[in-house]
Design a protein around this motif. Structure first.
Motif, PDB file in Angstrom:
ATOM      1  N   VAL A   1       0.840  -1.207   0.000  1.00 41.98           N
ATOM      2  CA  VAL A   1       0.000   0.000   0.000  1.00 41.98           C
ATOM      3  C   VAL A   1       0.868   1.248   0.000  1.00 41.98           C
ATOM      4  CG1 VAL A   1      -1.605   1.365   1.406  1.00 41.98           C
ATOM      5  CG2 VAL A   1      -2.023  -1.083   1.041  1.00 41.98           C
ATOM      6  N   LEU A   2       1.895   1.253   0.841  1.00 44.05           N
ATOM      7  CA  LEU A   2       2.765   2.424   0.944  1.00 44.05           C
ATOM      8  C   LEU A   2       3.590   2.639  -0.324  1.00 44.05           C
ATOM      9  CD1 LEU A   2       3.930   1.905   4.616  1.00 44.05           C
ATOM     10  CD2 LEU A   2       2.611   3.850   3.780  1.00 44.05           C
ATOM     11  N   LEU A   3       4.126   1.569  -0.892  1.00 50.48           N
ATOM     12  CA  LEU A   3       4.938   1.716  -2.104  1.00 50.48           C
ATOM     13  C   LEU A   3       4.085   2.149  -3.291  1.00 50.48           C
ATOM     14  CD1 LEU A   3       7.355  -1.337  -1.781  1.00 50.48           C
ATOM     15  CD2 LEU A   3       7.818   1.066  -1.281  1.00 50.48           C
ATOM     16  N   ASP A   4       2.874   1.590  -3.394  1.00 51.22           N
ATOM     17  CA  ASP A   4       1.960   2.035  -4.443  1.00 51.22           C
ATOM     18  C   ASP A   4       1.582   3.502  -4.241  1.00 51.22           C
ATOM     19  OD1 ASP A   4       2.038  -0.487  -5.538  1.00 51.22           O
ATOM     20  OD2 ASP A   4       0.071  -1.104  -4.786  1.00 51.22           O
ATOM     21  N   GLY A   5       1.346   3.864  -2.983  1.00 48.11           N
ATOM     22  CA  GLY A   5       0.972   5.244  -2.678  1.00 48.11           C
ATOM     23  C   GLY A   5       2.093   6.225  -2.964  1.00 48.11           C
ATOM     24  N   LEU A   6       3.344   5.797  -2.741  1.00 52.77           N
ATOM     25  CA  LEU A   6       4.480   6.657  -3.031  1.00 52.77           C
ATOM     26  C   LEU A   6       4.503   7.027  -4.511  1.00 52.77           C
ATOM     27  CD1 LEU A   6       7.303   7.914  -2.395  1.00 52.77           C
ATOM     28  CD2 LEU A   6       8.264   5.648  -2.863  1.00 52.77           C
ATOM     29  N   LYS A   7       4.385   6.042  -5.370  1.00 51.48           N
ATOM     30  CA  LYS A   7       4.438   6.304  -6.808  1.00 51.48           C
ATOM     31  C   LYS A   7       3.224   7.115  -7.266  1.00 51.48           C
ATOM     32  CE  LYS A   7       7.333   2.304  -7.794  1.00 51.48           C
ATOM     33  NZ  LYS A   7       7.495   1.011  -8.503  1.00 51.48           N
ATOM     34  N   ARG A   8       2.068   6.776  -6.741  1.00 51.19           N
ATOM     35  CA  ARG A   8       0.862   7.508  -7.120  1.00 51.19           C
ATOM     36  C   ARG A   8       0.954   8.979  -6.735  1.00 51.19           C
ATOM     37  NH1 ARG A   8      -2.458   5.339  -3.721  1.00 51.19           N
ATOM     38  NH2 ARG A   8      -2.645   7.160  -2.364  1.00 51.19           N
ATOM     39  N   THR A   9       1.437   9.235  -5.517  1.00 52.49           N
ATOM     40  CA  THR A   9       1.534  10.604  -5.025  1.00 52.49           C
ATOM     41  C   THR A   9       2.544  11.418  -5.817  1.00 52.49           C
ATOM     42  OG1 THR A   9       0.892   9.907  -2.801  1.00 52.49           O
ATOM     43  CG2 THR A   9       2.067  12.008  -2.992  1.00 52.49           C
ATOM     44  N   VAL A  10       3.710  10.843  -6.033  1.00 54.13           N
ATOM     45  CA  VAL A  10       4.753  11.566  -6.775  1.00 54.13           C
ATOM     46  C   VAL A  10       4.277  11.888  -8.186  1.00 54.13           C
ATOM     47  CG1 VAL A  10       7.060  11.371  -7.792  1.00 54.13           C
ATOM     48  CG2 VAL A  10       6.657  10.657  -5.419  1.00 54.13           C
ATOM     49  N   ASN A  11       3.703  10.896  -8.852  1.00 57.92           N
ATOM     50  CA  ASN A  11       3.261  11.117 -10.233  1.00 57.92           C
ATOM     51  C   ASN A  11       2.134  12.144 -10.305  1.00 57.92           C
ATOM     52  OD1 ASN A  11       5.131   9.279 -11.245  1.00 57.92           O
ATOM     53  ND2 ASN A  11       3.708   7.557 -11.132  1.00 57.92           N
ATOM     54  N   ALA A  12       1.205  12.094  -9.345  1.00 60.35           N
ATOM     55  CA  ALA A  12       0.079  13.036  -9.356  1.00 60.35           C
ATOM     56  C   ALA A  12       0.547  14.465  -9.104  1.00 60.35           C
ATOM     57  CB  ALA A  12      -0.950  12.625  -8.307  1.00 60.35           C
ATOM     58  N   GLU A  13       1.478  14.659  -8.157  1.00 62.16           N
ATOM     59  CA  GLU A  13       1.972  16.007  -7.876  1.00 62.16           C
ATOM     60  C   GLU A  13       2.807  16.548  -9.031  1.00 62.16           C
ATOM     61  OE1 GLU A  13       1.026  17.972  -5.694  1.00 62.16           O
ATOM     62  OE2 GLU A  13       0.102  16.733  -4.151  1.00 62.16           O
ATOM     63  N   CYS A  14       3.528  15.663  -9.702  1.00 63.60           N
ATOM     64  CA  CYS A  14       4.296  16.110 -10.876  1.00 63.60           C
ATOM     65  C   CYS A  14       3.348  16.575 -11.984  1.00 63.60           C
ATOM     66  CB  CYS A  14       5.190  14.987 -11.384  1.00 63.60           C
ATOM     67  SG  CYS A  14       6.663  14.715 -10.367  1.00 63.60           S
ATOM     68  N   GLU A  15       2.266  15.844 -12.165  1.00 61.68           N
ATOM     69  CA  GLU A  15       1.291  16.264 -13.176  1.00 61.68           C
ATOM     70  C   GLU A  15       0.631  17.581 -12.771  1.00 61.68           C
ATOM     71  OE1 GLU A  15      -2.722  14.642 -15.471  1.00 61.68           O
ATOM     72  OE2 GLU A  15      -1.643  13.333 -14.072  1.00 61.68           O
ATOM     73  N   ALA A  16       0.272  17.697 -11.490  1.00 64.23           N
ATOM     74  CA  ALA A  16      -0.359  18.933 -11.019  1.00 64.23           C
ATOM     75  C   ALA A  16       0.572  20.135 -11.150  1.00 64.23           C
ATOM     76  CB  ALA A  16      -0.804  18.768  -9.568  1.00 64.23           C
ATOM     77  N   GLY A  17       1.854  19.912 -10.958  1.00 65.34           N
ATOM     78  CA  GLY A  17       2.827  21.002 -11.035  1.00 65.34           C
ATOM     79  C   GLY A  17       3.411  21.225 -12.414  1.00 65.34           C
ATOM     80  N   ARG A  18       2.940  20.465 -13.411  1.00 64.16           N
ATOM     81  CA  ARG A  18       3.384  20.609 -14.800  1.00 64.16           C
ATOM     82  C   ARG A  18       4.869  20.279 -14.985  1.00 64.16           C
ATOM     83  NH1 ARG A  18       3.395  25.460 -16.917  1.00 64.16           N
ATOM     84  NH2 ARG A  18       3.576  26.517 -14.911  1.00 64.16           N
ATOM     85  N   ALA A  19       5.342  19.268 -14.272  1.00 63.55           N
ATOM     86  CA  ALA A  19       6.732  18.824 -14.455  1.00 63.55           C
ATOM     87  C   ALA A  19       6.977  18.502 -15.917  1.00 63.55           C
ATOM     88  CB  ALA A  19       7.012  17.596 -13.591  1.00 63.55           C
ATOM     89  N   VAL A  20       8.190  18.782 -16.371  1.00 60.78           N
ATOM     90  CA  VAL A  20       8.465  18.648 -17.809  1.00 60.78           C
ATOM     91  C   VAL A  20       8.538  17.189 -18.256  1.00 60.78           C
ATOM     92  CG1 VAL A  20       9.636  20.871 -17.901  1.00 60.78           C
ATOM     93  CG2 VAL A  20      10.982  18.802 -17.477  1.00 60.78           C
ATOM     94  N   LYS A  21       8.768  16.290 -17.316  1.00 59.64           N
ATOM     95  CA  LYS A  21       8.713  14.866 -17.647  1.00 59.64           C
ATOM     96  C   LYS A  21       8.486  14.069 -16.367  1.00 59.64           C
ATOM     97  CE  LYS A  21      13.771  14.212 -17.651  1.00 59.64           C
ATOM     98  NZ  LYS A  21      14.915  13.705 -18.457  1.00 59.64           N
ATOM     99  N   GLU A  22       8.237  12.792 -16.512  1.00 58.81           N
ATOM    100  CA  GLU A  22       7.938  11.945 -15.361  1.00 58.81           C
ATOM    101  C   GLU A  22       9.112  11.903 -14.391  1.00 58.81           C
ATOM    102  OE1 GLU A  22       6.776   8.080 -16.574  1.00 58.81           O
ATOM    103  OE2 GLU A  22       4.799   8.712 -17.313  1.00 58.81           O
ATOM    104  N   ALA A  23       8.793  11.761 -13.126  1.00 65.64           N
ATOM    105  CA  ALA A  23       9.833  11.651 -12.096  1.00 65.64           C
ATOM    106  C   ALA A  23      10.646  10.374 -12.305  1.00 65.64           C
ATOM    107  CB  ALA A  23       9.198  11.654 -10.715  1.00 65.64           C
TER     108      ALA A  23
END
Length: 430
Positions: free
Chosen positions: A292-314
């Motif tokens: 649960v925690l490892l899945d949540g880590l990836k989900r959170t990082v990817n979602a915040e990168c999308e919200a912040g308009r990161a130029v590419k995936e983390a």
């Protein structure tokens, strides 16, 4: 009063520990960083050869397993095969104990980053080595009283969660001819009351997963944030949001810890960086909530990168992984019976799980065999009792502290006895 079939045996055959106290000081003065334990491994080999000579012993020594690991195989008639393990590496920490035998050693970490680092036995592996050697001499002296095969395994690189895997991948149980054990046993010194032994069945030490995560933005002048994509802002949202994984997704009666150990970005005040790097450590005591925690880590990082308009995936880089240390119920209860019989009230079988981590369990789980891992105290008994009265036990220097300094006795004697008693539990003649 303690009632143990091993009490008389150990009282007769426990070696004079004065020489082991000096040996402990030698190891403490001369720690070596993970994967680079060449001098430590050579000294252990020398000590095993000396014991072989002194006791006309048949211990078969095999070295260079997983770089600097080694084993001694002690065949002593028919019976079960039991593996005893001690880890041997130090940490890149500047020692501040002020002990007369403190380490002042520095060494190049040629296996990781080629940087010179202060080096210290800040986790008690020097005790683990010395207690194992003392237990081996004890078991040699009373070989008439047990039957079976004992494997004495000295493991490198525990601090990086790599040593057990290195030995296994190098063919510990195949190429190097180590017999597969029926049970694996290990122990660890901890800032508990010296002279005492602590244990529990089931999850005993947490699983741990560490990552380095790089967030990609678009750098520029601090006066023109609208022309940039600020990775520090994205990373900051990630840090805050990650805290809800434990507080809102893991039940309150489950144990889990998520730590953002570092966040690095930029070099000066008026520049928006183009990258931010987080280092994150996750600890859990069940495989379900670990996922649960490892899945949540990836989900959170990817979602915040999308919200912040990161130029590419983390970018996710796994730094290390430690398995859940899950003590086998039947093996643990059997050893605990021996510990209570031998140590009496100095054995506490109600210890709570520890959120530190160990790679010891892989030595058994990789071949489907049970294991048990326990703790023995290293903090001065009188001072410990006073600190309990004062409510200051949280101020006791813990493992990985530059002030970590277990008292030599009764710590050493207890560790020798615990390892010998645990081994005799399975191979001792009834």
């Amino acid at each position: 009063m303690p009632d143990s079939p091993f009490s008389s045996l150990l009282s007769q055959h426990l070696p004079d520990l004065h020489s082991y106290e000096e040996l402990y000081k030698h190891f403490h003065r001369n720690p070596e960083i993970s994967t680079l334990e060449t001098e430590t491994s050579a000294r252990i080999t020398s000590e095993l050869q000396k014991l072989n000579s002194q006791h006309n012993s048949p211990i078969e020594i095999k070295t260079n397993i997983g770089r600097t690991g080694l084993i001694g195989i002690h065949r002593n008639g028919a019976g079960p095969t039991i593996l005893l393990r001690a880890d041997i590496d130090g940490l890149p920490i500047l020692e501040k104990t002020g002990l007369p035998y403190a380490s002042s050693k520095r060494m190049m970490d040629t296996h990781l980053d080629n940087i010179e680092k202060p080096t210290m036995h800040a986790c008690g592996h020097d005790f683990h080595i010395t207690c194992m050697l003392g237990a081996i001499e004890t078991l040699l002296a009373c070989a008439h009283a047990w039957s079976g095969t004992l494997i004495y395994l000295f493991q490198p690189a525990e601090e990086r969660g790599a040593g057990a895997r290195m030995m296994l991948d190098d063919g510990l149980y195949t190429t190097h001819g180590c017999p597969e054990p029926d049970v694996c046993l290990g122990q660890h010194v901890f800032p508990f009351k010296a002279g005492h032994v602590y244990s529990c069945a089931g999850p005993t030490m947490s699983a741990a997963d560490s990552y380095r995560i790089t967030i990609y933005g678009r750098g520029g002048h601090g006066s023109m944030p609208h022309r940039c994509i600020d990775p520090v802002v994205i990373a900051s949202h990630i840090v805050v949001r990650l805290q809800t994984l434990v507080s809102r997704e893991v039940p309150p009666d489950e144990t889990a810890v998520l730590t953002v150990g570092s966040l690095r970005a930029g070099e000066t005040v008026n520049v928006i960086a183009d990258e931010a790097v987080l280092q994150i450590n996750i600890r859990s005591v069940s495989e379900y909530w670990r996922k649960v925690l490892l899945d949540g880590l990836k989900r959170t990082v990817n979602a915040e990168c999308e919200a912040g308009r990161a130029v590419k995936e983390a970018k996710f880089e796994k730094l290390n992984e430690f398995p859940l240390c899950d003590n086998d119920e039947a093996v643990t209860r059997k050893v605990e019976e021996s510990f209570t019989g031998y140590f009496g009230e100095r054995h506490d079988p109600t210890m709570k799980p520890v959120l530190g981590s160990e790679d010891f369990g892989w030595l058994g789980s990789d071949i489907g065999k049970p294991y048990m891992f326990w703790f023995f105290g290293g903090f001065d008994p009188d001072e410990h009792d006073q600190r309990v009265k004062d409510g200051t036990t949280n101020e006791i220097p813990v493992n990985h502290s530059p002030f970590f300094a277990p008292v030599i006795q009764p710590t050493l004697k207890t560790g020798v006895e615990a390892m010998a008693v645990a081994a005799l539990t399975f191979v001792g003649k009834k």
